[in-house]
Design an enzyme around this catalytic site. Structure first.
Site, PDB file in Angstrom:
ATOM      1  N   TYR A  30     102.041 110.888  40.592  1.00 39.56           N
ATOM      2  CA  TYR A  30     101.023 109.847  40.735  1.00 39.56           C
ATOM      3  C   TYR A  30     100.936 109.407  42.194  1.00 39.56           C
ATOM      4  O   TYR A  30     101.959 109.234  42.866  1.00 39.56           O
ATOM      5  CB  TYR A  30     101.364 108.636  39.860  1.00 39.56           C
ATOM      6  CG  TYR A  30     101.515 108.991  38.400  1.00 39.56           C
ATOM      7  CD1 TYR A  30     100.408 109.072  37.557  1.00 39.56           C
ATOM      8  CD2 TYR A  30     102.783 109.252  37.865  1.00 39.56           C
ATOM      9  CE1 TYR A  30     100.552 109.409  36.226  1.00 39.56           C
ATOM     10  CE2 TYR A  30     102.932 109.590  36.527  1.00 39.56           C
ATOM     11  CZ  TYR A  30     101.815 109.666  35.717  1.00 39.56           C
ATOM     12  OH  TYR A  30     101.960 110.002  34.393  1.00 39.56           O
ATOM     13  N   GLU A  98     108.738  88.543  57.387  1.00 35.75           N
ATOM     14  CA  GLU A  98     107.697  88.550  58.407  1.00 35.75           C
ATOM     15  C   GLU A  98     107.488  87.158  58.990  1.00 35.75           C
ATOM     16  O   GLU A  98     107.294  86.996  60.202  1.00 35.75           O
ATOM     17  CB  GLU A  98     106.385  89.077  57.814  1.00 35.75           C
ATOM     18  CG  GLU A  98     106.410  90.549  57.437  1.00 35.75           C
ATOM     19  CD  GLU A  98     106.439  91.452  58.658  1.00 35.75           C
ATOM     20  OE1 GLU A  98     106.072  90.985  59.765  1.00 35.75           O
ATOM     21  OE2 GLU A  98     106.821  92.625  58.521  1.00 35.75           O
ATOM     22  N   GLU A 154     100.859  89.062  70.723  1.00 30.70           N
ATOM     23  CA  GLU A 154     100.899  87.625  70.995  1.00 30.70           C
ATOM     24  C   GLU A 154     100.747  86.864  69.691  1.00 30.70           C
ATOM     25  O   GLU A 154     100.032  87.295  68.786  1.00 30.70           O
ATOM     26  CB  GLU A 154      99.762  87.253  71.944  1.00 30.70           C
ATOM     27  CG  GLU A 154      99.684  85.792  72.312  1.00 30.70           C
ATOM     28  CD  GLU A 154      98.472  85.479  73.177  1.00 30.70           C
ATOM     29  OE1 GLU A 154      98.279  84.283  73.520  1.00 30.70           O
ATOM     30  OE2 GLU A 154      97.716  86.425  73.506  1.00 30.70           O
TER      31      GLU A 154
END
Length: 318
Positions: A30, A98, A154
């Site tokens: 898959y 993150e 940035e």
């Protein structure tokens, strides 16, 4: 044969069947997408001034964290902080990682929002994004720092403004369709004559279908200037979620507040999120139960010191 022994044999047989199935199962038959987490990080902050006046504090604004991309695709454009899910992570852990990499803090309020899986949303391939709402208060901001990482050049805070510019409503049998156009504007602070103000814009159409007492909401980017991928509609989606959360329960506003704050600070925060100006006496009567007055005073600019409040935890942990 006793019932207990028969049950045991059945369990052994089922485990053997499961093991045989997994040995023969090939997941590579898959196609599998890559999974990313994109985080809309909001805070309340005062506009920076090149020549500050101690007698008058700068106005507050609702802000959104954006990352300027240093690599392709969309090199030089601005995107939400985020990244791909790593092996062994949950998507929530990806969002936390993150967020920590970009802001230096892992204390932010974080809420899972929506899935974005449109075909062609990312030119690199089949990539599904899970969006998150994150809120940083003044204490979180003070303990952390903005630091671009990975393919980011940035990290910068932008004042966010969202205006509804058009709306169309149609009814047909048991279905109602609404199309609403929103103008998104993101503007960065400029603290010196040499620094260039960055302005990002987008027009996003919200498509709402009410059918059989259920609501289906989708978003379409009509125009975007300087905002990478489909992040303009992710921003609008999460922004609308934030306002809906506030309309249901004012407690989300406290995630924007430091440990101690004034009543004016709290009202300004609710007004900035909701986009509505509120009458002070009515506001105090409506939300006073969520606050506990302290013996501290807070000095704001050249104004007289104001009473400091903290959260009434009895209203948060019931």
């Amino acid at each position: 044969m006793s019932q207990t022994k028969e049950n045991h044999l059945n369990q052994v047989s089922e485990k053997h069947a499961d093991r045989k199935f997994l040995e023969e199962y090939d997941i590579n038959r898959y196609d599998r997408p890559s999974i990313a987490a994109d985080v809309a990080v909001f805070s309340i902050g005062r506009k920076r001034m090149a020549d500050p006046d101690y007698r008058k504090l700068p106005a507050k604004s609702l802000r959104l964290l954006m990352i300027r991309r240093a690599g392709q695709p969309f090199c030089g454009e601005w995107a939400l902080p985020g990244g791909f899910m790593r092996r062994g992570e949950t998507v929530q852990e990806t969002a936390r990682r993150e967020l920590k990499e970009e802001t230096g803090t892992d204390k932010a309020y974080l809420e899972l929002c929506d899935v974005f899986s449109d075909i062609g949303r990312d030119p690199r391939g089949w990539i599904i994004s899970q969006s998150f709402l994150a809120v940083l208060n003044e204490d979180d901001l003070a303990s952390g720092h903005l630091e671009a990482s990975g393919d980011a050049g940035e990290a910068r805070w932008f004042d966010i403004t969202v205006d509804k510019t058009a709306g169309n409503r149609q009814e047909r049998e048991n279905q109602i369709t609404c199309d609403n156009d929103y103008q998104l504007r993101l503007e960065s602070d400029c603290v010196s004559e040499d620094e260039r103000t960055i302005l990002l814009r987008a027009v996003i159409r919200e498509h709402i279908v009410y059918r059989d007492y259920h609501e289906i909401v989708t978003y379409e980017i009509v125009d975007a200037q300087g905002i990478a991928f489909d992040h303009a509609k992710i921003i609008l989606s999460v922004f609308n979620r934030l306002r809906q959360m506030l309309a249901r329960d004012v407690r989300i506003a406290f995630d924007f507040m430091p440990e101690c704050f004034t009543m004016t600070d709290f009202q300004e925060t609710v007004e900035l999120i909701s986009g509505q100006e509120l009458i002070k006496p009515n506001f105090r009567r409506k939300f006073s139960e969520y606050l506990v007055e302290t013996d501290k005073m807070i000095q704001n600019g050249g104004h007289r010191p104001a009473k400091a409040y903290v959260r009434n935890l009895d209203c948060f942990y019931q």
